[in-house]
Scaffold this active site. Structure first.
Site, short mmCIF file in Angstrom:
data_model
loop_
_atom_site.label_atom_id
_atom_site.label_comp_id
_atom_site.label_asym_id
_atom_site.label_seq_id
_atom_site.Cartn_x
_atom_site.Cartn_y
_atom_site.Cartn_z
N GLY A 21 -3.90 -50.29 34.91
CA GLY A 21 -2.76 -50.59 34.22
C GLY A 21 -2.46 -49.74 32.86
O GLY A 21 -3.16 -48.60 32.92
N SER A 25 -1.52 -52.96 28.86
CA SER A 25 -1.43 -54.13 29.60
C SER A 25 -2.11 -54.94 29.60
O SER A 25 -1.72 -56.48 30.01
CB SER A 25 -1.35 -53.64 31.14
OG SER A 25 -2.41 -52.81 31.51
N ALA A 47 -14.82 -43.95 25.89
CA ALA A 47 -14.99 -43.32 25.09
C ALA A 47 -15.71 -42.25 24.42
O ALA A 47 -16.73 -42.55 23.88
CB ALA A 47 -14.27 -44.21 24.32
N HIS A 63 -12.28 -53.52 20.51
CA HIS A 63 -12.93 -53.84 22.72
C HIS A 63 -14.05 -54.81 21.57
O HIS A 63 -14.55 -55.29 22.38
CB HIS A 63 -12.86 -52.28 22.82
CG HIS A 63 -11.71 -52.61 23.92
ND1 HIS A 63 -11.65 -52.28 25.42
CD2 HIS A 63 -10.41 -52.16 23.54
CE1 HIS A 63 -10.44 -51.82 25.75
NE2 HIS A 63 -9.45 -51.54 24.63
N ARG A 66 -13.81 -58.01 20.81
CA ARG A 66 -14.00 -58.84 22.40
C ARG A 66 -15.06 -59.54 22.47
O ARG A 66 -15.40 -60.44 23.66
CB ARG A 66 -12.62 -58.73 22.97
CG ARG A 66 -12.27 -59.10 23.80
CD ARG A 66 -10.85 -59.00 24.30
NE ARG A 66 -11.15 -57.38 24.82
CZ ARG A 66 -10.05 -56.63 24.85
NH1 ARG A 66 -9.69 -56.19 23.95
NH2 ARG A 66 -10.96 -55.72 25.87
N ASP A 99 -13.20 -46.80 29.98
CA ASP A 99 -12.12 -46.39 31.43
C ASP A 99 -12.37 -44.76 32.14
O ASP A 99 -12.78 -44.74 30.95
CB ASP A 99 -10.97 -47.44 30.71
CG ASP A 99 -9.73 -46.12 30.24
OD1 ASP A 99 -10.14 -45.38 30.51
OD2 ASP A 99 -8.66 -46.70 29.96
#
Length: 190
Positions: A21, A25, A47, A63, A66, A99
């Site tokens: 994405g 997104s 990261a 992040h 969450r 990611d």
């Protein structure tokens, strides 16, 4: 008399899922939902935080906020090393890599390859793809889809776009399922 009730379908649990994405997104949130169902989750946060980059630090903090408190989080993770470590793999339920784009950036930095020819980081991407393919447990991978927009004005931007595009194709080929998330909506591609 025969029983006319439908035969229950067996739910097939996939081993490897790729979630693609664009920026903002909803790909990470979608991938987190896939990884969490059911069981424990090991979250590989790829990261590398630069304390001077407050905007990126804020993004990482969102992040973190969450994620469920019971998830095992590996910060600044090298997913290739983690996936090939059989001791840590045995303890994990699902592993979520979030990611691939930040991992790829770190590998290009480590090889000082921003001005090098495409393919300079092939040893790193080959090892990563091999680790994903060999990993025997549930794996959810998040990666940016960057090839749908404007051609970057800089050589480094074009290098990243080309390298992530090639890597995403290789991952999609070995994953059992692939989703593209657009505006928070997942589209099942494979």
């Amino acid at each position: 008399m025969s029983d006319s009730s439908p035969t229950p379908r067996r739910v097939r649990r996939t081993r490897r899922t790729l979630v693609l994405g664009g920026a903002r997104s909803g790909k990470s949130a979608f991938a987190e939902g896939l990884a969490a169902d059911p069981g424990p989750v090991r979250y590989l946060a790829t990261a590398v935080l630069d304390p001077a980059d407050l905007d990126f630090a804020e993004r990482i903090a969102r992040h973190r906020d969450r994620r469920p408190a019971d998830w095992t989080v590996v910060e600044s993770a090298d997913p290739t090393a983690v996936l090939t470590d059989s001791v840590s793999a045995a303890a994990a339920g699902a592993t979520l890599i979030d990611d691939v784009g930040t991992w790829l950036t770190a590998r290009i930095d480590a090889r000082a390859a921003w001005e090098s020819p495409r393919g300079t980081i092939a040893p790193d991407t080959d090892a990563f793809v091999g680790a994903v393919e060999a990993y025997a447990h549930r794996l959810v991978i998040v990666s940016p889809e960057v090839g749908m927009g404007v051609i970057p004005a800089t050589r480094s931007g074009r290098l990243f776009r080309d390298e992530i595009g090639t890597l995403n194709q290789r991952l999609a080929a070995i994953c059992d399922e692939v989703f593209l998330v657009v505006a928070g909506l997942p589209i099942h591609l494979k």
